[in-house]
Design a protein around this motif. Sequence first.
Motif, PDB file in Angstrom:
ATOM      1  N   ILE A  62      26.274  -2.151  33.095  1.00  0.00           N
ATOM      2  CA  ILE A  62      25.423  -0.980  33.280  1.00  0.00           C
ATOM      3  C   ILE A  62      25.980   0.194  32.484  1.00  0.00           C
ATOM      4  CG2 ILE A  62      24.277   0.485  34.977  1.00  0.00           C
ATOM      5  CD1 ILE A  62      26.235  -2.374  36.362  1.00  0.00           C
ATOM      6  N   ALA A  63      25.072   0.934  31.837  1.00  0.00           N
ATOM      7  CA  ALA A  63      25.447   2.154  31.114  1.00  0.00           C
ATOM      8  C   ALA A  63      24.699   3.336  31.696  1.00  0.00           C
ATOM      9  CB  ALA A  63      25.141   2.014  29.629  1.00  0.00           C
ATOM     10  N   HIS A  64      25.411   4.456  31.860  1.00  0.00           N
ATOM     11  CA  HIS A  64      24.818   5.695  32.366  1.00  0.00           C
ATOM     12  C   HIS A  64      25.076   6.800  31.347  1.00  0.00           C
ATOM     13  CE1 HIS A  64      24.922   9.244  35.364  1.00  0.00           C
ATOM     14  NE2 HIS A  64      23.661   8.975  35.073  1.00  0.00           N
ATOM     15  N   ALA A  65      24.029   7.539  30.999  1.00  0.00           N
ATOM     16  CA  ALA A  65      24.142   8.601  29.993  1.00  0.00           C
ATOM     17  C   ALA A  65      23.116   9.686  30.300  1.00  0.00           C
ATOM     18  CB  ALA A  65      23.919   8.018  28.591  1.00  0.00           C
ATOM     19  N   PRO A  66      23.216  10.823  29.613  1.00  0.00           N
ATOM     20  CA  PRO A  66      22.271  11.914  29.888  1.00  0.00           C
ATOM     21  C   PRO A  66      20.810  11.558  29.607  1.00  0.00           C
ATOM     22  CG  PRO A  66      24.203  12.754  28.750  1.00  0.00           C
ATOM     23  CD  PRO A  66      24.298  11.261  28.712  1.00  0.00           C
ATOM     24  N   ASP A  67      20.575  10.623  28.674  1.00  0.00           N
ATOM     25  CA  ASP A  67      19.199  10.265  28.332  1.00  0.00           C
ATOM     26  C   ASP A  67      19.103   8.778  28.050  1.00  0.00           C
ATOM     27  OD1 ASP A  67      19.373   9.834  25.215  1.00  0.00           O
ATOM     28  OD2 ASP A  67      20.501  11.667  25.654  1.00  0.00           O
ATOM     29  N   ARG A  68      17.879   8.267  27.980  1.00  0.00           N
ATOM     30  CA  ARG A  68      17.649   6.824  27.857  1.00  0.00           C
ATOM     31  C   ARG A  68      18.176   6.265  26.538  1.00  0.00           C
ATOM     32  NH1 ARG A  68      13.589   3.130  26.107  1.00  0.00           N
ATOM     33  NH2 ARG A  68      13.350   1.357  27.551  1.00  0.00           N
TER      34      ARG A  68
END
Length: 637
Positions: A380-386
């Motif tokens: 899983i990756a989490h970032a400010p935008d898609r």
Amino acid sequence: MITRLLVANRAEIASRVFRTCRRLGIETVAVHSDADAALPYVREADHAAQLPGNAPADTYLRIDLVLDAARRSGADAIHPGYGFLSENADFARAVIDAGLTWIGPHPDAIEQMGSKIESKKLMDAAGVPVLTNHAVDTATEADLPLIVKASAGGGGRGMRIVRALADLPGEIARASDEAASAFGDGTVFVETYVERGRHVEVQVLGHRDGVLVLGERDCSIQRRHQKVVEEAPAPSLPEPTRAALHEAARAAAAAIDYRGAGTVEFLYDAATDRFFFLEMNTRLQVEHPVTELVHGVDLVDLQIAVAEDRAFDPRVLGETDGHAIEVRLYAEDPAAGYQPQSGVLTTFEIPGGDGIRVDTGFESGSEVSTHYDAMLAKVIAHAPDRRTATRKLAGVLRRARIHGLVTNRDQLVQILTSPEFIDEQISTAFLDECPIVPPARDPGAAVAATVALAELAGEARAVQRGIPVAWRSVVSQPQRTEFEGDLVVEWLGGRGYTVDGFSVVAASTTSVTLEADGVATTYDVAVSGLAVDVDSPGGHVRLIRVPRFTDPADAIASGSLLAPMPGTVVKVAVERGASVAAGDVVLVLEAMKMQHTVSAPTEGTVTEVNVQQGSQVAAGDVLAVVSTGSTDEMENP
């Protein structure tokens, strides 16, 4: 208060629950089959109890054995994870009757939502939109396409799309057989199939003060009706529709006074901006991490809080923070019809980093069994935008080192980097309409493998170790290293390596640096028998070296039907001497909870049947032989 919690599950989800328990100060108990005894989750637990056997029906699905394990280990609570007994109302009642704390909804709620047929009636009465069901004898051409679904299960098993009415009876029979095998209930139903629909689901948490909605997830990228990529929040969703989905999910949970974590699944038709109830999963979902990362919550902690009737901050809903994308890494071969793979993961290393989460139940050296689901990990990756999350996740997958088994890693990278996915053109038909083409073979990988093999051969010499590898005083022809797939590398050794198109800058048994067109690239090489795994910035390549000499006894008779994967024979459709046409079903294998049909490759006569129903087979075993001659001709040549 819970003091010792048993997870009635295995591998990745058991490790996931243990992680929260450690943070909360709760002791943990693992249960494991014989096949799972060496997996990491067993060591992670404070206590472990064996469930003798391997098959799920003999181990993880045995309510009596799980409860006995809880008694012997002194557990005072049970978390079911997902799959197996997680949505079994009888299990939930048995846990409660045993005086243990059940980390899940009330058994009545599980029962109400356990049947897709009955749950749709309940949702219709609650004002939640549902799709039209069709009776087999009244369906018409105008109703096509249709979809057959298992009433008691999910995960793509017992599901068939029907585009011709003539095919409906046969598809119902096949779906029923698969559902009975997977869930112990062969009940199926038929409903309208929405082309290019999107699978959007809403996370709910029922508690003493009502129903909390924790946003939605898009799970539209699927193969064989099983999710592959999941993300939160759902992209390209009109805000009024998003709000309506949340309210529909809240109404669905409230209709059954739902307590605990659950997911209400909908089919969204973007063409008409309408959505329809599919089912409610009365448990934690596989894809729950994307919700946790976007909302900053721990859903397992919240499940435990509800079970303990413990208050928590209602502001947990909050605002969404950025975008999260999860992929399911499977031991399967997409190029061979997603055939599941089993065996030893000789290397299993997925890099971490800022905004990266890896939930897995395996490590280097772990054996992937044929008895359970083929999922190795969730990355899983989490970032400010898609777009940033997408790029970050693709990069992590490229850098992962996974040896020993074929996986869907390359397919996942190609999905994430495809223009259609990046531009949010997603639906359940994505993989059908945007076929993923295998990446072009990097010619440098075979050269690096060849050089590493040469270095390995040089190190293995007992005499003349000072002589350069493959040195010849008079060179008559180049050396040849051959790999499966008609791949041949011709090279010269001596004081340095010479390979057309490449300069060998540095070489060892594990690392080779090649230069082409003034650009140097380093390849990591791992040799295991005839297999050579090569990792580089361009991804992973697994090569199988062709031995110089072969044993004639290893030759396989023409017409042999080989087991495509390890598994169990669940049906033998022919007898020795039977005549078959090309495409006729010879037998059916079951592996990793899916059924696989083995068909006759050509018209002929069945001259050998080497298995029977219930036989356990290994990949490559000869199951049967179909000859173009008659039985008499074979016996009296």
